[in-house]
Design a protein around this motif. Structure first.
Motif, PDB file in Angstrom:
ATOM      1  N   ASP A  22       0.848  -1.183   0.000  1.00 42.01           N
ATOM      2  CA  ASP A  22       0.000   0.000   0.000  1.00 42.01           C
ATOM      3  C   ASP A  22       0.893   1.246   0.000  1.00 42.01           C
ATOM      4  N   MET A  84     -14.640  -1.530  -1.430  1.00 43.54           N
ATOM      5  CA  MET A  84     -14.295  -2.334  -0.256  1.00 43.54           C
ATOM      6  C   MET A  84     -13.035  -1.726   0.363  1.00 43.54           C
ATOM      7  N   CYS A  86      -9.779  -1.891   1.804  1.00 45.53           N
ATOM      8  CA  CYS A  86      -8.653  -2.803   2.034  1.00 45.53           C
ATOM      9  C   CYS A  86      -7.318  -2.115   1.840  1.00 45.53           C
ATOM     10  N   ASN A  87      -7.325  -0.853   1.409  1.00 44.96           N
ATOM     11  CA  ASN A  87      -6.110  -0.069   1.214  1.00 44.96           C
ATOM     12  C   ASN A  87      -6.388   1.389   1.592  1.00 44.96           C
ATOM     13  N   ASP A  90      -9.026   3.595  -0.145  1.00 50.69           N
ATOM     14  CA  ASP A  90     -10.438   3.323   0.115  1.00 50.69           C
ATOM     15  C   ASP A  90     -10.943   3.990   1.387  1.00 50.69           C
ATOM     16  N   ASN A 121      -5.131  -0.889  10.871  1.00 53.92           N
ATOM     17  CA  ASN A 121      -3.720  -1.256  10.931  1.00 53.92           C
ATOM     18  C   ASN A 121      -2.903  -0.048  11.396  1.00 53.92           C
ATOM     19  N   HIS A 127      -9.847  -3.001   7.574  1.00 48.67           N
ATOM     20  CA  HIS A 127     -10.080  -3.949   6.481  1.00 48.67           C
ATOM     21  C   HIS A 127     -11.534  -4.408   6.573  1.00 48.67           C
ATOM     22  N   GLU A 128     -12.297  -4.148   5.520  1.00 48.55           N
ATOM     23  CA  GLU A 128     -13.712  -4.515   5.497  1.00 48.55           C
ATOM     24  C   GLU A 128     -13.838  -6.015   5.252  1.00 48.55           C
ATOM     25  N   GLU A 130     -15.120  -9.575   4.066  1.00 47.41           N
ATOM     26  CA  GLU A 130     -15.788  -9.925   2.811  1.00 47.41           C
ATOM     27  C   GLU A 130     -17.293 -10.124   2.981  1.00 47.41           C
TER      28      GLU A 130
END
Length: 183
Positions: A22, A84, A86-87, A90, A121, A127-128, A130
């Motif tokens: 990232d 979503m 995750c980085n 987002d 983090n 982190h969403e 799934e």
């Protein structure tokens, strides 16, 4: 009446993210290539007679929608089809900041923290999960199919959003500024 999905143009994150590392570009804006992709998409939508646009509040999507549709079509900001998380790209921004950057659009209806909330983090990126993301996709589809109120009732309709979210709708990852007829 048709619904068109339009993925945002190339973002600064898209341009340099490699090998799962990232680059920490929060709410990444478009690159010059992404702006050019949106300009080309404007030419491609000219015959589609789109009457309304629903756009994710992430900056790259808003910039894409504004370049494609300018002041020709009403744009409504909705967070349900955001990417979503995750980085860093987002992770969204407060509605007040978005309103300052995009004064012609309304963000007041968004929660102060409208992107996924959860454990973060060391860089402040949650982190969403799934299952939550998939439920959000299904909720968006249900809303799209059942509501009779604008902007969802207005057709032809364009939805400007993101790769993973649209992959959940059409079963494949769309290219930047690709236009896909959903229904």
């Amino acid at each position: 009446m048709p619904i068109y999905l339009i993925r945002h143009g190339q973002s600064e994150f898209n341009a340099i993210a490699r090998d799962g590392i990232d680059p920490l570009i929060y709410d990444a804006p478009l690159t010059s290539l992404g702006q050019s992709q949106a300009d080309r998409a404007r030419e491609m939508i000219s015959d589609l007679n789109i009457q309304h646009v629903i756009c994710s509040p992430l900056t790259r999507a808003v910039q894409t929608a504004l370049r494609i549709f300018k002041d020709d079509v009403p744009i409504t900001i909705e967070a349900g089809h955001r990417e979503m998380v995750c980085n860093s790209c987002d992770v969204g921004r407060h509605p007040d900041n978005l309103s300052r950057d995009f004064p012609g659009l309304s963000f007041e209806h968004l929660d102060d923290h409208w992107w996924h909330k959860g454990p973060e983090n060391e860089h402040g990126v949650p982190h969403e999960p799934e299952d939550i993301f998939n439920r959000r996709i299904q909720d968006f589809v249900t809303h799209l199919e059942t509501t009779a109120t604008p902007p969802f009732a207005t057709r032809p309709l364009a939805i400007v959003g993101h790769g993973l979210f649209f992959q959940g709708l059409v079963g494949r990852l769309m290219d930047n500024c690709e236009i896909v007829r959903y229904k």
